[in-house]
Design a protein around this motif. Structure first.
Motif, short mmCIF file in Angstrom:
data_model
loop_
_atom_site.label_atom_id
_atom_site.label_comp_id
_atom_site.label_asym_id
_atom_site.label_seq_id
_atom_site.Cartn_x
_atom_site.Cartn_y
_atom_site.Cartn_z
N GLY A 1 63.68 39.90 37.10
CA GLY A 1 64.77 40.07 38.34
C GLY A 1 64.64 41.48 39.17
N VAL A 2 63.80 42.22 38.55
CA VAL A 2 63.87 43.66 39.42
C VAL A 2 62.73 43.73 40.36
CG1 VAL A 2 63.44 46.17 39.07
CG2 VAL A 2 64.84 45.00 37.23
N ALA A 3 63.23 44.05 41.62
CA ALA A 3 61.94 44.08 42.62
C ALA A 3 62.10 45.61 43.33
CB ALA A 3 62.57 43.13 43.77
N PRO A 4 60.85 46.22 42.75
CA PRO A 4 60.68 47.54 43.48
C PRO A 4 60.52 47.44 45.08
CG PRO A 4 58.92 46.92 41.81
CD PRO A 4 59.85 45.47 42.06
N PRO A 5 60.91 48.82 45.45
CA PRO A 5 60.75 48.72 47.08
C PRO A 5 59.35 48.27 47.47
CG PRO A 5 61.58 50.74 46.11
CD PRO A 5 61.06 49.96 44.85
N GLY A 6 59.50 47.24 48.60
CA GLY A 6 58.31 46.73 49.14
C GLY A 6 57.60 45.63 48.13
N ASN A 7 58.28 45.24 47.06
CA ASN A 7 57.53 44.51 45.84
C ASN A 7 56.29 45.16 45.54
OD1 ASN A 7 59.85 42.86 46.10
ND2 ASN A 7 58.90 41.36 47.51
N ILE A 8 56.29 46.59 45.50
CA ILE A 8 54.80 47.03 45.02
C ILE A 8 55.20 47.56 43.68
CG2 ILE A 8 53.20 49.00 45.38
CD1 ILE A 8 53.32 47.09 47.72
N TYR A 9 54.37 47.01 42.61
CA TYR A 9 54.35 47.31 41.21
C TYR A 9 53.36 48.53 40.69
CZ TYR A 9 57.51 43.36 40.47
OH TYR A 9 58.66 42.71 40.48
N THR A 10 52.09 48.23 41.37
CA THR A 10 50.84 49.20 41.12
C THR A 10 50.67 49.99 42.20
OG1 THR A 10 49.45 47.23 41.85
CG2 THR A 10 49.94 47.23 39.57
N HIS A 11 51.36 51.14 42.24
CA HIS A 11 51.03 52.01 43.44
C HIS A 11 49.86 52.67 43.34
CE1 HIS A 11 55.44 51.47 42.59
NE2 HIS A 11 55.75 51.90 43.89
N ILE A 12 49.42 52.98 42.38
CA ILE A 12 47.88 53.67 41.98
C ILE A 12 47.22 52.56 41.08
CG2 ILE A 12 46.68 55.95 41.04
CD1 ILE A 12 50.45 56.05 41.76
N VAL A 13 46.18 52.30 41.25
CA VAL A 13 45.22 51.24 40.59
C VAL A 13 43.63 52.02 40.50
CG1 VAL A 13 44.25 49.12 40.26
CG2 VAL A 13 46.53 49.38 41.61
N GLY A 14 43.34 51.59 39.26
CA GLY A 14 41.88 52.14 39.12
C GLY A 14 41.07 50.86 38.39
N THR A 15 40.21 50.43 39.19
CA THR A 15 39.44 49.18 38.89
C THR A 15 38.03 49.52 38.38
OG1 THR A 15 40.62 47.84 40.85
CG2 THR A 15 38.65 47.05 39.85
N ASP A 16 37.80 49.27 37.25
CA ASP A 16 36.54 49.50 36.64
C ASP A 16 35.34 48.61 37.16
OD1 ASP A 16 37.70 51.88 35.68
OD2 ASP A 16 37.48 51.21 33.37
N ILE A 17 34.29 48.78 37.64
CA ILE A 17 33.29 48.11 38.12
C ILE A 17 31.89 48.47 37.55
CG2 ILE A 17 32.03 47.33 40.19
CD1 ILE A 17 34.90 47.63 41.84
N VAL A 18 31.28 47.51 37.14
CA VAL A 18 29.99 47.66 36.68
C VAL A 18 28.82 46.90 37.49
CG1 VAL A 18 30.38 48.25 34.34
CG2 VAL A 18 30.08 45.70 35.05
N ARG A 19 27.44 47.22 37.50
CA ARG A 19 26.54 46.73 38.29
C ARG A 19 25.38 46.16 37.58
NH1 ARG A 19 24.23 49.64 43.99
NH2 ARG A 19 23.46 47.60 44.82
N THR A 20 24.77 45.01 37.69
CA THR A 20 23.73 44.44 37.22
C THR A 20 22.51 44.10 38.06
OG1 THR A 20 24.57 42.26 37.20
CG2 THR A 20 25.20 43.52 35.49
N GLY A 21 22.70 44.14 39.25
CA GLY A 21 21.39 43.96 40.31
C GLY A 21 21.81 44.33 41.65
N GLU A 22 20.88 44.10 42.56
CA GLU A 22 21.03 44.66 43.91
C GLU A 22 22.28 44.17 44.58
OE1 GLU A 22 19.91 46.90 47.25
OE2 GLU A 22 18.31 46.15 45.59
N ASP A 23 22.81 42.94 44.20
CA ASP A 23 24.28 42.60 44.97
C ASP A 23 25.29 42.08 43.81
OD1 ASP A 23 23.71 43.08 47.83
OD2 ASP A 23 22.10 41.84 47.66
N GLN A 24 24.89 42.19 42.63
CA GLN A 24 25.62 41.99 41.60
C GLN A 24 26.44 42.84 41.03
OE1 GLN A 24 21.91 40.62 39.32
NE2 GLN A 24 22.54 38.54 39.60
N PHE A 25 27.73 42.62 41.46
CA PHE A 25 29.00 43.84 41.02
C PHE A 25 29.98 42.84 40.15
CE2 PHE A 25 27.23 45.65 44.57
CZ PHE A 25 27.29 47.08 44.16
N TYR A 26 30.45 43.57 39.03
CA TYR A 26 31.52 42.89 38.05
C TYR A 26 32.72 43.61 37.85
CZ TYR A 26 27.92 39.14 36.94
OH TYR A 26 26.98 38.49 36.78
N VAL A 27 33.81 43.33 37.80
CA VAL A 27 35.05 44.11 37.35
C VAL A 27 35.09 44.02 35.88
CG1 VAL A 27 37.47 44.26 37.36
CG2 VAL A 27 36.30 43.48 39.39
#
Length: 475
Positions: A132-158
């Motif tokens: 029931g708690v709603a942060p300002p603007g409904n923003i929960y994740t103000h700072i995010v780090g998304t870890d990404i790996v690559r296996t080919g020329e156009d192959q990216f995975y989270v």
């Protein structure tokens, strides 16, 4: 330089033939003297040591503070590649925020049967007090780090999402500053998108997330557990770069429904706290009563709209690796689109059939704790001994719901500088995303972490990895 057999090499398209993003750099490197570059590498180490860029290793006694190794060969990403990555990252971050709002409100995704109810209800990262708690603007994740790996020329995975307290951005900034000082001629030759405005953008993004109780210019502070925390350097660095106050729990108190910090002129109200402590330690009145790190009553002030906490309490459930396995469904459910960035195929060990498969194939798989981080508590099957596999099998059988398993990916390689020249090593990438009611800002590049040991797939600094400067080309 020799290419690593069976792995996509991000620099070389063939023997001594560079891929297009690396072409200008490769030409420059071929004209350089290895001895000079080795000396530059030593200078970089001296620089990092002088300004104190270190991290603490948990579980050790003395001499636990280490320098994160820095490799002077940049990781280069083309503008075209980055445009696609940015679209995928933004889509994913929007979906994560929508998911967090939903599970703490109407829980439509559970009603629709897209995620099992027990995965939320029995999850230690789920915070019932946030319902029931709603942060300002409904923003929960103000700072995010998304870890990404690559296996080919156009192959990216989270590989995983870091929506709780992602770290490492200070190393991204210092890596770039170091490269600019050591190789200014390179930046005249190769057009690289800047990252130096991150602290300014972070300050603006946090200020834009101020609560309704803020009626003047927002006051921002960074809440740190203190000097013994592994990421304390980063806490102090970001506070300094933003022009924000660095505070500990004992510096703060509740005054007239606001959180105020102690100053030489008395107590001053704070509007936004960028907290770098876990939920459990945030407020001893509402969570762990033994916590000496948090602020008694801060959660009540937050719930009443008197302060913004970034990231919001309860966001840790989005880091859960069992939840991660449902991210393609989460993206589709909240955006109506197919996920641009793929997940790594994942077996949930809580499911009997998946557990049976994982137990039979431990030698081929990577097994991780659902709440694990930093490379701890995981098994890399192909690199593990028979004893390690046997011990891990017992852990899995005892608490299967604590683990997920994934195939061992053929991670891309990027060269590092060695005494004999360039050598390929595996890498991942952590781009940093800022989210506020005004929009989403993704810094071009991020932190490239590199496995310095030949053949190793573990890039975490706590497990012997290093870092690189990440260049996104202007195109």
């Amino acid at each position: 330089m020799q290419q690593a057999d069976g792995f996509f090499d991000e620099m070389l398209a063939g023997e001594d033939r560079a891929r297009l993003p690396y072409r200008d750099y490769h030409e420059w490197f071929c004209d350089e003297d290895i001895a000079r570059l080795s000396q530059k590498s030593k200078e970089a180490e001296t620089f990092f040591r002088r300004i104190g860029i270190t991290f603490n290793v948990y579980g050790q006694q003395e001499a636990a503070e280490r320098l994160i190794p820095f490799d002077i060969v940049p990781r280069i990403i083309s503008g075209r590649e980055w445009a696609r990555l940015s679209r995928g990252i933004e889509q994913r971050v929007r979906a994560i925020n929508a998911f967090l709002y939903d599970i703490y409100h109407r829980q439509e995704i559970l009603r629709a049967g897209r995620i099992p109810v027990e995965l939320i209800a029995a999850n230690e990262a789920f915070l019932p007090k946030m319902i029931g708690v709603a942060p300002p603007g409904n923003i929960y994740t103000h700072i995010v780090g998304t870890d990404i790996v690559r296996t080919g020329e156009d192959q990216f995975y989270v590989l995983e999402d870091n929506a709780r307290t992602p770290s490492g951005v200070s190393y991204m900034l210092e890596n770039r500053e170091t490269m600019l000082q050591m190789f200014p001629e390179l930046f005249s030759r190769v057009r690289v998108q800047p990252v130096s405005d991150y602290p300014k953008n972070l300050r603006r993004s946090l200020a834009a997330s101020a609560p309704l109780a803020c009626t003047d210019k927002p006051v921002v502070a960074v809440l740190t557990p203190g000097i013994h925390n592994s990421a304390y350097f980063e806490h102090a660095f970001l506070a300094d770069q933003m022009g924000a106050e660095l505070v500990e729990g004992h510096d703060l108190r509740v005054i007239e429904g606001r959180i105020a910090m102690r100053t030489t002129r008395g107590y001053t109200p704070i509007d936004v706290i960028y907290r770098r402590i876990d939920d459990d330690y945030l407020d001893p009145l509402n969570f762990n009563p033994d916590s000496l790190l948090g602020v008694p009553g801060i959660f009540d002030v937050y719930r009443s709209g008197g302060i913004t906490i970034a990231n919001a309490p309860g966001t840790g459930i989005a880091d859960d690796k069992a939840i991660y396995s449902y991210m393609p469904d989460i993206v589709e459910f909240y955006t109506g689109e197919t996920a641009i960035l793929k997940n790594v195929p994942t077996w949930r060990c809580s499911e009997p059939d998946s557990l049976a498969y994982v137990l039979d194939n431990l030698h081929e798989l990577v097994v991780k704790e659902v709440h694990g981080s930093g490379g701890y508590g995981m098994l890399v099957g192909p690199a593990a001994s028979k004893r390690e596999i046997s011990n891990f099998r017992d852990k899995l059988k005892a608490k299967p719901g604590n683990y997920i398993a994934q195939p061992t990916l053929s991670l891309s390689t990027v060269p590092i500088l060695t005494k004999t020249g360039l050598a390929p090593r595996h890498v991942d990438l952590r781009p940093f995303v800022l989210v506020s009611p005004r929009g989403i800002n993704i810094t071009p590049g991020g932190l490239t972490r590199v496995a310095l040991k030949k053949g190793s797939l573990v890039v975490n600094s706590s497990q012997g990895g290093g870092t690189k400067d990440t260049w996104v080309l202007e195109e």
